[in-house]
Scaffold this motif. Structure first.
Motif, mmCIF file in Angstrom:
data_model
loop_
_atom_site.group_PDB
_atom_site.id
_atom_site.type_symbol
_atom_site.label_atom_id
_atom_site.label_comp_id
_atom_site.label_asym_id
_atom_site.label_seq_id
_atom_site.Cartn_x
_atom_site.Cartn_y
_atom_site.Cartn_z
ATOM 1 N N GLY A 65 0.821 -1.212 0.000
ATOM 2 C CA GLY A 65 0.000 0.000 0.000
ATOM 3 C C GLY A 65 0.855 1.262 0.000
ATOM 4 N N PRO A 66 1.714 1.421 1.016
ATOM 5 C CA PRO A 66 2.586 2.602 1.027
ATOM 6 C C PRO A 66 3.481 2.692 -0.210
ATOM 7 C CG PRO A 66 2.607 1.496 3.165
ATOM 8 C CD PRO A 66 1.810 0.625 2.253
ATOM 9 N N ALA A 67 3.965 1.555 -0.678
ATOM 10 C CA ALA A 67 4.845 1.578 -1.861
ATOM 11 C C ALA A 67 4.080 2.049 -3.096
ATOM 12 C CB ALA A 67 5.445 0.190 -2.086
ATOM 13 N N LEU A 68 2.836 1.632 -3.215
ATOM 14 C CA LEU A 68 2.028 2.067 -4.360
ATOM 15 C C LEU A 68 1.687 3.550 -4.246
ATOM 16 C CD1 LEU A 68 -0.298 -1.047 -4.596
ATOM 17 C CD2 LEU A 68 1.195 -0.226 -6.443
ATOM 18 N N ARG A 69 1.359 3.985 -3.028
ATOM 19 C CA ARG A 69 1.003 5.402 -2.851
ATOM 20 C C ARG A 69 2.194 6.305 -3.118
ATOM 21 N NH1 ARG A 69 -3.055 6.044 2.265
ATOM 22 N NH2 ARG A 69 -3.251 8.105 1.341
ATOM 23 N N ALA A 70 3.389 5.788 -2.937
ATOM 24 C CA ALA A 70 4.589 6.604 -3.152
ATOM 25 C C ALA A 70 4.949 6.730 -4.626
ATOM 26 C CB ALA A 70 5.763 5.985 -2.380
ATOM 27 N N LEU A 71 4.350 5.917 -5.462
ATOM 28 C CA LEU A 71 4.666 5.983 -6.895
ATOM 29 C C LEU A 71 4.056 7.241 -7.515
ATOM 30 C CD1 LEU A 71 3.981 2.279 -7.988
ATOM 31 C CD2 LEU A 71 6.221 3.404 -7.860
ATOM 32 N N TRP A 88 -12.431 -4.527 0.094
ATOM 33 C CA TRP A 88 -11.786 -5.717 0.656
ATOM 34 C C TRP A 88 -10.267 -5.720 0.562
ATOM 35 C CZ3 TRP A 88 -14.837 -8.478 3.616
ATOM 36 C CH2 TRP A 88 -16.216 -8.448 3.383
ATOM 37 N N ILE A 89 -9.700 -5.042 -0.411
ATOM 38 C CA ILE A 89 -8.251 -5.072 -0.603
ATOM 39 C C ILE A 89 -7.614 -3.763 -0.139
ATOM 40 C CG2 ILE A 89 -6.388 -5.334 -2.277
ATOM 41 C CD1 ILE A 89 -8.013 -7.884 -1.900
ATOM 42 N N GLY A 90 -8.167 -2.646 -0.591
ATOM 43 C CA GLY A 90 -7.585 -1.346 -0.264
ATOM 44 C C GLY A 90 -7.358 -1.136 1.231
ATOM 45 N N PRO A 91 -8.376 -1.384 2.066
ATOM 46 C CA PRO A 91 -8.184 -1.130 3.501
ATOM 47 C C PRO A 91 -7.089 -1.999 4.126
ATOM 48 C CG PRO A 91 -10.523 -1.265 2.978
ATOM 49 C CD PRO A 91 -9.785 -1.695 1.740
ATOM 50 N N LEU A 95 -4.724 1.589 1.394
ATOM 51 C CA LEU A 95 -4.984 2.402 0.207
ATOM 52 C C LEU A 95 -6.317 3.123 0.361
ATOM 53 C CD1 LEU A 95 -3.930 -0.042 -2.653
ATOM 54 C CD2 LEU A 95 -2.739 2.047 -1.949
ATOM 55 N N PRO A 96 -6.403 4.356 -0.102
ATOM 56 C CA PRO A 96 -7.675 5.084 -0.061
ATOM 57 C C PRO A 96 -8.615 4.521 -1.120
ATOM 58 C CG PRO A 96 -6.075 6.339 -1.316
ATOM 59 C CD PRO A 96 -5.350 5.123 -0.779
ATOM 60 N N PRO A 97 -9.888 4.899 -1.098
ATOM 61 C CA PRO A 97 -10.772 4.505 -2.197
ATOM 62 C C PRO A 97 -10.193 4.985 -3.524
ATOM 63 C CG PRO A 97 -12.033 5.462 -0.402
ATOM 64 C CD PRO A 97 -10.584 5.676 -0.073
ATOM 65 N N LEU A 98 -10.256 4.115 -4.520
ATOM 66 C CA LEU A 98 -9.667 4.412 -5.831
ATOM 67 C C LEU A 98 -10.734 4.279 -6.902
ATOM 68 C CD1 LEU A 98 -6.423 2.213 -5.578
ATOM 69 C CD2 LEU A 98 -6.646 4.664 -5.068
ATOM 70 N N ALA A 167 11.776 -4.939 -7.976
ATOM 71 C CA ALA A 167 12.155 -4.603 -9.347
ATOM 72 C C ALA A 167 10.964 -4.040 -10.117
ATOM 73 C CB ALA A 167 12.704 -5.849 -10.052
ATOM 74 N N ASP A 168 9.761 -4.483 -9.773
ATOM 75 C CA ASP A 168 8.572 -3.961 -10.448
ATOM 76 C C ASP A 168 8.336 -2.494 -10.070
ATOM 77 O OD1 ASP A 168 7.942 -6.519 -11.613
ATOM 78 O OD2 ASP A 168 7.204 -7.133 -9.651
ATOM 79 N N PHE A 169 8.482 -2.198 -8.786
ATOM 80 C CA PHE A 169 8.327 -0.806 -8.358
ATOM 81 C C PHE A 169 9.391 0.073 -9.006
ATOM 82 C CE2 PHE A 169 5.926 -2.996 -5.064
ATOM 83 C CZ PHE A 169 4.820 -2.168 -4.947
ATOM 84 N N ALA A 170 10.602 -0.455 -9.120
ATOM 85 C CA ALA A 170 11.681 0.314 -9.748
ATOM 86 C C ALA A 170 11.373 0.560 -11.221
ATOM 87 C CB ALA A 170 13.008 -0.428 -9.583
ATOM 88 N N ALA A 171 10.837 -0.438 -11.898
ATOM 89 C CA ALA A 171 10.522 -0.288 -13.321
ATOM 90 C C ALA A 171 9.424 0.756 -13.526
ATOM 91 C CB ALA A 171 10.099 -1.634 -13.903
ATOM 92 N N LEU A 172 8.430 0.744 -12.643
ATOM 93 C CA LEU A 172 7.348 1.728 -12.759
ATOM 94 C C LEU A 172 7.871 3.147 -12.515
ATOM 95 C CD1 LEU A 172 4.608 -0.322 -10.902
ATOM 96 C CD2 LEU A 172 4.489 0.428 -13.290
ATOM 97 N N THR A 173 8.703 3.283 -11.512
ATOM 98 C CA THR A 173 9.272 4.603 -11.211
ATOM 99 C C THR A 173 10.116 5.109 -12.377
ATOM 100 O OG1 THR A 173 9.294 4.058 -8.860
ATOM 101 C CG2 THR A 173 10.732 5.865 -9.567
ATOM 102 N N ALA A 174 10.910 4.228 -12.934
ATOM 103 C CA ALA A 174 11.787 4.622 -14.045
ATOM 104 C C ALA A 174 10.946 5.027 -15.268
ATOM 105 C CB ALA A 174 12.725 3.474 -14.406
ATOM 106 N N TRP A 175 9.903 4.274 -15.525
ATOM 107 C CA TRP A 175 9.070 4.590 -16.687
ATOM 108 C C TRP A 175 8.380 5.936 -16.500
ATOM 109 C CZ3 TRP A 175 3.755 5.210 -17.491
ATOM 110 C CH2 TRP A 175 3.379 5.304 -18.835
ATOM 111 N N ALA A 176 7.816 6.167 -15.312
ATOM 112 C CA ALA A 176 7.150 7.459 -15.065
ATOM 113 C C ALA A 176 8.157 8.592 -15.217
ATOM 114 C CB ALA A 176 6.527 7.467 -13.666
#
Ligand code: MG
Length: 181
Positions: A65-71, A88-91, A95-98, A167-176
């Motif tokens: 959750g925190p890792a996704l919010r930081a992207l 069911w997943i976010g809380p 994660l906030p409501p999306l 590595a997935d978080f790194a790839a997303l950060t690099a792409w953004a």
């Protein structure tokens, strides 16, 4: 990046967040067991009294959750859970409501062999840059999106034995980052 220019992150649940084919005795590090009861799961057990429906068991990694919010993305559910991921997943991940991509239909076949999500999520993105994170995305989906989406798009396949990894978080950060470079 100003908020309105951030790319979308179209996020699948089963696979990237819930490593559903991990070995039963080999829970990946960081994951915890949870039991949930979404409406689609109850519907699968139609005919059984509510009290007799077994919960859906899954593993989630609360650090996701925190890792996704930081992207540097605007997060969007892109899953067969539809908006139920919010309940069911976010809380469980903090994660906030999306927003969620709402599918007119699911799991249908495709004349070009595309994933059932591909055409609809591309239309849903409405010209905004996006990354699609899914354990079922295949090369033909990536090629189709590149040919039909007017903005940059990234597809990121995630192994459903492990879920999202560093590595997935790194790839997303690099792409953004590459979008504004
Ligand atoms: Mg999946």
């Amino acid at each position: 990046m100003p908020h309105h220019t951030r790319p979308l992150l179209l996020l699948d649940v089963d696979g990237p967040l819930s490593p559903y084919t991990a070995e039963p005795d080999g829970r990946p590090e960081g994951y915890r067991p949870y039991e949930v009861m979404p409406a689609f799961w109850r519907a699968r057990h139609r005919g059984r009294p509510d009290g007799e429906v077994p919960p859906l068991r899954l593993w989630l990694d609360p650090s996701h959750g925190p890792a996704l919010r930081a992207l540097p993305f605007d997060l969007v559910w892109c899953t067969a859970w539809r908006g139920e991921a919010d309940a069911w997943i976010g809380p469980l991940l903090g994660l906030p409501p999306l927003p969620s991509v709402d599918w007119p239909r699911m799991h249908q076949g495709d004349p070009d062999g595309l994933h059932w999500k591909t055409r609809h999520l591309t239309a849903w993105a409405a010209g905004r840059p996006f990354a699609w994170v899914d354990d079922e995305v295949e090369p033909q989906d990536t090629a189709w999106i590149a040919a039909h989406h007017p903005a940059p798009a990234m597809t990121l396949w995630v192994d459903h034995r492990f879920g999202l990894r560093a590595a997935d978080f790194a790839a997303l950060t690099a792409w953004a980052g590459s979008l504004t470079a």
